[in-house]
Write a protein that holds these residues in place. Structure first.
Motif, PDB file in Angstrom:
ATOM      1  N   THR A   1       0.924  -1.143   0.165  1.00 61.01           N
ATOM      2  CA  THR A   1      -0.071   0.017  -0.021  1.00 61.01           C
ATOM      3  C   THR A   1       1.121   1.083   0.072  1.00 61.01           C
ATOM      4  O   THR A   1       1.920   1.419   0.823  1.00 61.01           O
ATOM      5  N   VAL A   2       0.773   1.999  -1.160  1.00 62.31           N
ATOM      6  CA  VAL A   2       1.794   3.177  -1.406  1.00 62.31           C
ATOM      7  C   VAL A   2       1.160   4.465  -1.293  1.00 62.31           C
ATOM      8  O   VAL A   2      -0.010   4.878  -1.942  1.00 62.31           O
ATOM      9  N   SER A   3       1.549   5.440  -0.643  1.00 62.88           N
ATOM     10  CA  SER A   3       1.209   6.989  -0.601  1.00 62.88           C
ATOM     11  C   SER A   3       2.354   7.630  -1.133  1.00 62.88           C
ATOM     12  O   SER A   3       3.453   7.360  -0.576  1.00 62.88           O
ATOM     13  N   SER A   4       2.082   8.756  -1.846  1.00 61.14           N
ATOM     14  CA  SER A   4       2.908   9.588  -2.458  1.00 61.14           C
ATOM     15  C   SER A   4       2.514  10.996  -2.398  1.00 61.14           C
ATOM     16  O   SER A   4       1.533  11.252  -2.439  1.00 61.14           O
ATOM     17  N   VAL A   5       3.674  11.911  -2.206  1.00 65.85           N
ATOM     18  CA  VAL A   5       3.396  13.121  -1.924  1.00 65.85           C
ATOM     19  C   VAL A   5       4.317  13.820  -3.006  1.00 65.85           C
ATOM     20  O   VAL A   5       5.410  13.769  -2.726  1.00 65.85           O
ATOM     21  N   ILE A   6       3.760  14.887  -3.840  1.00 63.28           N
ATOM     22  CA  ILE A   6       4.531  15.573  -4.752  1.00 63.28           C
ATOM     23  C   ILE A   6       5.674  16.537  -3.991  1.00 63.28           C
ATOM     24  O   ILE A   6       5.212  17.328  -3.211  1.00 63.28           O
ATOM     25  N   VAL A   7       6.748  16.418  -4.233  1.00 62.36           N
ATOM     26  CA  VAL A   7       7.948  17.287  -3.736  1.00 62.36           C
ATOM     27  C   VAL A   7       8.284  18.531  -4.771  1.00 62.36           C
ATOM     28  O   VAL A   7       8.464  19.802  -4.334  1.00 62.36           O
ATOM     29  N   SER A   8       8.372  18.103  -5.940  1.00 59.14           N
ATOM     30  CA  SER A   8       8.757  19.257  -7.194  1.00 59.14           C
ATOM     31  C   SER A   8       8.147  18.775  -8.347  1.00 59.14           C
ATOM     32  O   SER A   8       7.939  17.360  -8.641  1.00 59.14           O
TER      33      SER A   8
ATOM     34  N   THR B   1       8.851  19.550 -12.850  1.00 60.65           N
ATOM     35  CA  THR B   1       9.171  20.194 -13.667  1.00 60.65           C
ATOM     36  C   THR B   1       8.477  20.145 -15.248  1.00 60.65           C
ATOM     37  O   THR B   1       7.285  19.274 -14.698  1.00 60.65           O
ATOM     38  N   ASP B   2       8.797  20.464 -16.225  1.00 62.34           N
ATOM     39  CA  ASP B   2       8.028  20.384 -17.446  1.00 62.34           C
ATOM     40  C   ASP B   2       8.126  18.833 -17.702  1.00 62.34           C
ATOM     41  O   ASP B   2       6.872  18.413 -18.282  1.00 62.34           O
ATOM     42  N   THR B   3       9.006  18.114 -17.245  1.00 71.39           N
ATOM     43  CA  THR B   3       9.017  16.543 -17.681  1.00 71.39           C
ATOM     44  C   THR B   3       8.981  15.502 -16.514  1.00 71.39           C
ATOM     45  O   THR B   3       9.031  14.343 -16.754  1.00 71.39           O
ATOM     46  N   THR B   4       9.087  16.342 -15.379  1.00 66.34           N
ATOM     47  CA  THR B   4       9.680  15.168 -14.176  1.00 66.34           C
ATOM     48  C   THR B   4       8.637  15.644 -13.032  1.00 66.34           C
ATOM     49  O   THR B   4       8.576  16.900 -12.812  1.00 66.34           O
ATOM     50  N   VAL B   5       8.102  14.589 -12.279  1.00 68.49           N
ATOM     51  CA  VAL B   5       7.617  14.891 -10.918  1.00 68.49           C
ATOM     52  C   VAL B   5       8.386  13.943  -9.979  1.00 68.49           C
ATOM     53  O   VAL B   5       8.595  12.704  -9.994  1.00 68.49           O
ATOM     54  N   THR B   6       8.780  14.661  -8.904  1.00 72.49           N
ATOM     55  CA  THR B   6       9.439  14.096  -7.767  1.00 72.49           C
ATOM     56  C   THR B   6       8.631  13.977  -6.553  1.00 72.49           C
ATOM     57  O   THR B   6       7.928  14.794  -6.291  1.00 72.49           O
ATOM     58  N   THR B   7       8.603  12.584  -5.926  1.00 77.98           N
ATOM     59  CA  THR B   7       7.591  12.268  -4.984  1.00 77.98           C
ATOM     60  C   THR B   7       8.293  12.033  -3.956  1.00 77.98           C
ATOM     61  O   THR B   7       9.292  11.146  -3.804  1.00 77.98           O
ATOM     62  N   HIS B   8       7.761  12.120  -2.466  1.00 79.34           N
ATOM     63  CA  HIS B   8       8.147  11.113  -1.330  1.00 79.34           C
ATOM     64  C   HIS B   8       7.198  10.271  -1.114  1.00 79.34           C
ATOM     65  O   HIS B   8       5.958  10.084  -1.302  1.00 79.34           O
ATOM     66  N   VAL B   9       7.624   8.785  -1.150  1.00 90.25           N
ATOM     67  CA  VAL B   9       7.068   7.709  -1.206  1.00 90.25           C
ATOM     68  C   VAL B   9       6.950   7.090   0.149  1.00 90.25           C
ATOM     69  O   VAL B   9       7.962   6.763   0.953  1.00 90.25           O
ATOM     70  N   THR B  10       5.818   6.326   0.639  1.00 87.86           N
ATOM     71  CA  THR B  10       5.694   5.859   1.962  1.00 87.86           C
ATOM     72  C   THR B  10       5.104   4.398   1.520  1.00 87.86           C
ATOM     73  O   THR B  10       4.062   4.533   0.952  1.00 87.86           O
ATOM     74  N   ALA B  11       5.347   3.336   1.966  1.00 85.94           N
ATOM     75  CA  ALA B  11       4.933   1.823   1.400  1.00 85.94           C
ATOM     76  C   ALA B  11       4.569   1.071   2.718  1.00 85.94           C
ATOM     77  O   ALA B  11       5.662   0.920   3.636  1.00 85.94           O
ATOM     78  N   ALA B  12       3.738   0.507   2.886  1.00 88.31           N
ATOM     79  CA  ALA B  12       3.359  -0.696   3.969  1.00 88.31           C
ATOM     80  C   ALA B  12       3.215  -1.915   3.433  1.00 88.31           C
ATOM     81  O   ALA B  12       2.474  -2.124   2.419  1.00 88.31           O
ATOM     82  N   LEU B  13       3.879  -3.062   3.682  1.00 82.75           N
ATOM     83  CA  LEU B  13       3.916  -4.123   2.758  1.00 82.75           C
ATOM     84  C   LEU B  13       3.307  -5.163   3.771  1.00 82.75           C
ATOM     85  O   LEU B  13       3.915  -5.151   5.222  1.00 82.75           O
ATOM     86  N   GLN B  14       2.628  -6.293   3.140  1.00 80.62           N
ATOM     87  CA  GLN B  14       2.224  -7.508   4.035  1.00 80.62           C
ATOM     88  C   GLN B  14       1.836  -8.692   3.061  1.00 80.62           C
ATOM     89  O   GLN B  14       1.459  -8.278   2.023  1.00 80.62           O
ATOM     90  N   GLY B  15       2.536  -9.859   3.397  1.00 83.24           N
ATOM     91  CA  GLY B  15       2.392 -10.870   2.567  1.00 83.24           C
ATOM     92  C   GLY B  15       3.183 -11.967   3.203  1.00 83.24           C
ATOM     93  O   GLY B  15       3.292 -12.227   4.506  1.00 83.24           O
ATOM     94  N   GLN B  16       3.727 -12.769   2.384  1.00 80.77           N
ATOM     95  CA  GLN B  16       4.592 -13.867   2.830  1.00 80.77           C
ATOM     96  C   GLN B  16       5.740 -14.213   1.747  1.00 80.77           C
ATOM     97  O   GLN B  16       5.682 -13.752   0.453  1.00 80.77           O
ATOM     98  N   ILE B  17       6.738 -14.699   2.227  1.00 79.24           N
ATOM     99  CA  ILE B  17       7.915 -15.083   1.519  1.00 79.24           C
ATOM    100  C   ILE B  17       8.180 -16.827   1.932  1.00 79.24           C
ATOM    101  O   ILE B  17       8.085 -16.957   2.865  1.00 79.24           O
ATOM    102  N   SER B  18       8.521 -17.372   0.888  1.00 75.42           N
ATOM    103  CA  SER B  18       9.265 -18.673   1.081  1.00 75.42           C
ATOM    104  C   SER B  18      10.550 -18.957   0.789  1.00 75.42           C
ATOM    105  O   SER B  18      10.845 -18.488  -0.570  1.00 75.42           O
ATOM    106  N   TYR B  19      11.455 -19.224   1.395  1.00 71.30           N
ATOM    107  CA  TYR B  19      13.007 -19.421   1.093  1.00 71.30           C
ATOM    108  C   TYR B  19      13.756 -20.320   1.840  1.00 71.30           C
ATOM    109  O   TYR B  19      13.025 -20.962   2.762  1.00 71.30           O
TER     110      TYR B  19
END
Length: 165
Positions: free
Chosen positions: A138-145, A147-165
């Motif tokens: 689950t990802v939330s992003s907030v625009i930081v800056s 330009t004409d061709t680029t958007v830079t964001t601060h990203v926060t993510a919460a992860l939940q699931g399973q891994i097998s190794y």
């Protein structure tokens, strides 16, 4: 119940259990383990191509402190909705890596965007070689800056699931 029938049924149950997908997964890749945690980072979106690069760090169960990188391609499906696909690599503190394929969708109401992914673990290195699993991010992003061709964001993510190794 005759002894012969009991032995036959017991053998049948054991054969089915040994060939079930979960048994094969456990034998091939070890034990399913919960995969949870959070990451924060910076995303850079090229508005001309839809290419987005995200670099992040945080903490995940079974990896500990982690850093990582995602290469994504966004497709805007309307003025306020989008889908995306790509790849992500998590790097544990000792350098072992976990690879995943990313598929997500979300909504954007500037200056924020929210998205949800269902991702598939496709392997790794070190102790994660041959890793499998799935997780929801689950990802939330907030625009930081912008330009004409680029958007830079601060990203926060919460992860939940399973891994097998």
């Amino acid at each position: 119940m005759s002894l012969r029938r009991f032995v036959f049924l017991t053998g049948l149950v054991l054969a089915l259990a040994a060939t079930s997908p979960s048994a094969a997964l456990a034998a091939a890749h070890g034990t399913d383990r919960p995969l949870t945690g959070t990451n924060t980072g910076t995303g850079t979106l090229n508005l001309d191509t839809g290419a987005q690069i995200v670099n992040f760090s945080g903490h995940l169960s079974h990896l500990g402190a982690d850093t990582g990188h995602a290469d994504l391609t966004l497709t805007f499906t309307s003025a306020s909705t989008f889908t995306y696909t790509g790849t992500r690599t998590f790097v544990a503190a000792n350098g072992d890596e976990v690879f995943s394929a990313v598929t997500g969708s979300g909504t954007s109401t500037p200056p924020t965007a929210e998205s949800t992914e269902t991702d598939t673990i496709t392997g790794g290195t070190g102790r994660f070689a041959g890793a499998t699993g799935t997780y929801t991010n689950t990802v939330s992003s907030v625009i930081v800056s912008v330009t004409d061709t680029t958007v830079t964001t601060h990203v926060t993510a919460a992860l939940q699931g399973q891994i097998s190794y």
